[in-house]
Design an enzyme around this catalytic site. Structure first.
Site, short mmCIF file in Angstrom:
data_model
loop_
_atom_site.label_atom_id
_atom_site.label_comp_id
_atom_site.label_asym_id
_atom_site.label_seq_id
_atom_site.Cartn_x
_atom_site.Cartn_y
_atom_site.Cartn_z
N ASN A 33 72.32 58.36 28.10
CA ASN A 33 72.77 57.22 27.57
C ASN A 33 72.20 56.25 28.09
O ASN A 33 72.52 55.25 28.80
CB ASN A 33 74.35 57.09 28.28
CG ASN A 33 74.85 55.95 27.52
OD1 ASN A 33 75.76 54.99 27.99
ND2 ASN A 33 75.14 56.12 26.04
N HIS A 35 69.54 52.93 28.58
CA HIS A 35 69.63 51.67 28.50
C HIS A 35 67.94 50.97 28.91
O HIS A 35 67.28 51.67 29.36
CB HIS A 35 70.71 50.96 28.89
CG HIS A 35 70.99 50.84 30.51
ND1 HIS A 35 70.06 50.69 31.41
CD2 HIS A 35 71.90 51.67 30.97
CE1 HIS A 35 70.42 51.09 32.79
NE2 HIS A 35 71.39 51.82 32.40
N GLY A 37 67.34 49.44 31.43
CA GLY A 37 66.84 49.57 32.82
C GLY A 37 66.21 50.87 32.84
O GLY A 37 65.16 51.12 33.60
N HIS A 38 66.91 51.99 32.11
CA HIS A 38 65.93 53.25 31.95
C HIS A 38 64.67 53.12 31.50
O HIS A 38 63.53 53.75 32.04
CB HIS A 38 66.88 54.45 31.35
CG HIS A 38 68.24 54.74 32.03
ND1 HIS A 38 69.33 54.28 31.32
CD2 HIS A 38 68.59 55.37 33.01
CE1 HIS A 38 70.39 54.65 32.03
NE2 HIS A 38 69.89 55.09 33.29
N GLN A 62 77.63 66.19 41.13
CA GLN A 62 77.88 65.12 41.76
C GLN A 62 79.01 64.28 41.38
O GLN A 62 79.19 62.96 41.76
CB GLN A 62 76.69 64.17 41.37
CG GLN A 62 76.14 63.63 40.03
CD GLN A 62 74.79 62.90 39.83
OE1 GLN A 62 73.94 63.62 39.91
NE2 GLN A 62 74.90 61.39 39.80
N LYS A 152 69.14 50.15 41.53
CA LYS A 152 70.58 49.50 41.51
C LYS A 152 71.39 50.74 42.24
O LYS A 152 72.24 50.39 42.65
CB LYS A 152 70.82 49.78 40.07
CG LYS A 152 72.26 49.67 39.75
CD LYS A 152 72.71 49.07 38.55
CE LYS A 152 74.37 49.26 38.36
NZ LYS A 152 74.91 50.73 38.44
N SER A 188 74.06 49.27 33.17
CA SER A 188 74.86 50.50 33.65
C SER A 188 75.34 51.38 32.38
O SER A 188 75.78 50.56 31.53
CB SER A 188 75.66 50.14 34.64
OG SER A 188 76.40 51.28 34.67
N ARG A 190 77.96 52.67 32.48
CA ARG A 190 79.52 52.66 32.77
C ARG A 190 79.84 51.14 32.16
O ARG A 190 81.20 51.13 32.20
CB ARG A 190 79.84 52.89 34.13
CG ARG A 190 79.66 54.35 34.40
CD ARG A 190 80.22 54.50 35.85
NE ARG A 190 80.36 56.03 36.09
CZ ARG A 190 79.44 56.82 36.81
NH1 ARG A 190 78.26 56.30 37.40
NH2 ARG A 190 79.64 58.10 36.98
#
Ligand code: PAF
Length: 285
Positions: A33, A35, A37-38, A62, A152, A188, A190
């Site tokens: 998923n 974005h 940032g990745h 996890q 992060k 994120s 989320r």
């Protein structure tokens, strides 16, 4: 076009081929998923590596029993497209059976002491064992020269540094900066759980971290800074797990207000969505 690989034999053959050519390999572990940032982590990996691998694996070990494993967004086609555009050569997308070939109950687990026992670790029992276990497996599977993790997940990065140092994994770790939306909200996967009203309130996390830094720098005592942050977040509708000022090694700092390196960290829930963020400040870090 990016190569999407699901089996270990093919992964090993691809990486071995690159290594025979003398190419350096960079790994970006993710849960998909993806974005911006990745994508920035992939670009960072490629500054130090000739070939980029990103793993996309939603790691069941996890997640706690009441966490969002089942609803965690899975978007493999979009992930592959984004990785391709960011310069990634291979998407490593193992099944749970490939990652845990003897089954989860029989899986060898890796447990990092100390740094896992506070903040996130105290609220999410077993979480960092799951992270350390899957990251160890990913490093053994891909055998990268360089691996990149985002700042992060500040405490996760500390756990992985401990893991790599203690087990002498032959890999160089790089830390990628937090990527934020224009209003300050850290990107994120989320964030998409947030309702439009919650999304409007969510940037208060970053604004509060900045206020914590400023209050600390102005000489306010740590406990007061933390209490005011929690109060401000709760007044806006967050349920706060913690808002803390720590040393960069996640110890409790003296209230000396020296310019030493510090980090403010927080975790808070908006509705059913749990968000984390942090801000590093002070010199020497
Ligand atoms: O940060 C994440 O996305 C995950 O914790 C990681 C490092 C990929 C391990 O599953």
């Amino acid at each position: 076009m990016i190569d999407i690989v699901h089996d270990l034999q093919t992964l090993r053959a691809r990486v071995a081929g690159w290594k025979r050519e003398g190419l350096r390999v960079g790994l970006v572990p993710t849960m998909g998923n993806l974005h911006a940032g990745h994508h920035s982590l992939v670009r960072l990996a490629r500054t130090q590596a000739d070939r980029g691998v990103a793993s996309v694996f939603v790691n069941p070990t996890q997640f706690g029993p009441n966490e969002d494993f089942a609803r965690y967004p899975r978007t493999p086609e979009a992930d592959a497209q984004g990785l391709d555009a960011a310069g990634c050569d291979l998407m490593w997308a193992p099944s749970v059976d490939t990652m845990y070939p003897l089954g989860i109950a029989a899986a060898v687990k890796i447990s990092v002491p100390g740094v896992t026992e506070v903040l996130e670790g105290a609220r999410r029992p077993g979480h960092f064992d799951g992270v350390a276990t899957v990251v160890s497996r990913l490093l053994l599977q891909v055998q990268p020269d360089v691996a990149v993790f985002g700042r992060k997940d500040y405490q996760q990065l500390a756990v992985i540094r401990h893991l790599v140092t203690d087990l002498a994994f032959p890999v160089t770790l790089l830390a990628g900066d937090i990527v934020r939306a224009d209003d300050g909200l850290a990107l994120s996967s989320r964030n998409q759980y947030l309702s439009p009203a919650e999304r409007r309130v969510a940037p208060l996390l970053h604004a509060t971290l900045q206020r914590m830094r400023d209050a600390w720098d102005a000489g306010q005592a740590r406990t007061g800074v933390e209490a005011e942050a929690i109060q401000a977040l709760e007044a806006a509708g967050f349920v706060v797990d913690y808002a803390a000022i720590r040393t960069r090694a996640l110890g409790i700092p003296d209230d000396d207000h020296g310019r030493g390196p510090r980090v403010a960290l927080m975790a808070a829930r908006l509705g059913t969505t749990r968000l984390i963020d942090n801000l590093e400040f002070g010199s020497g870090g």
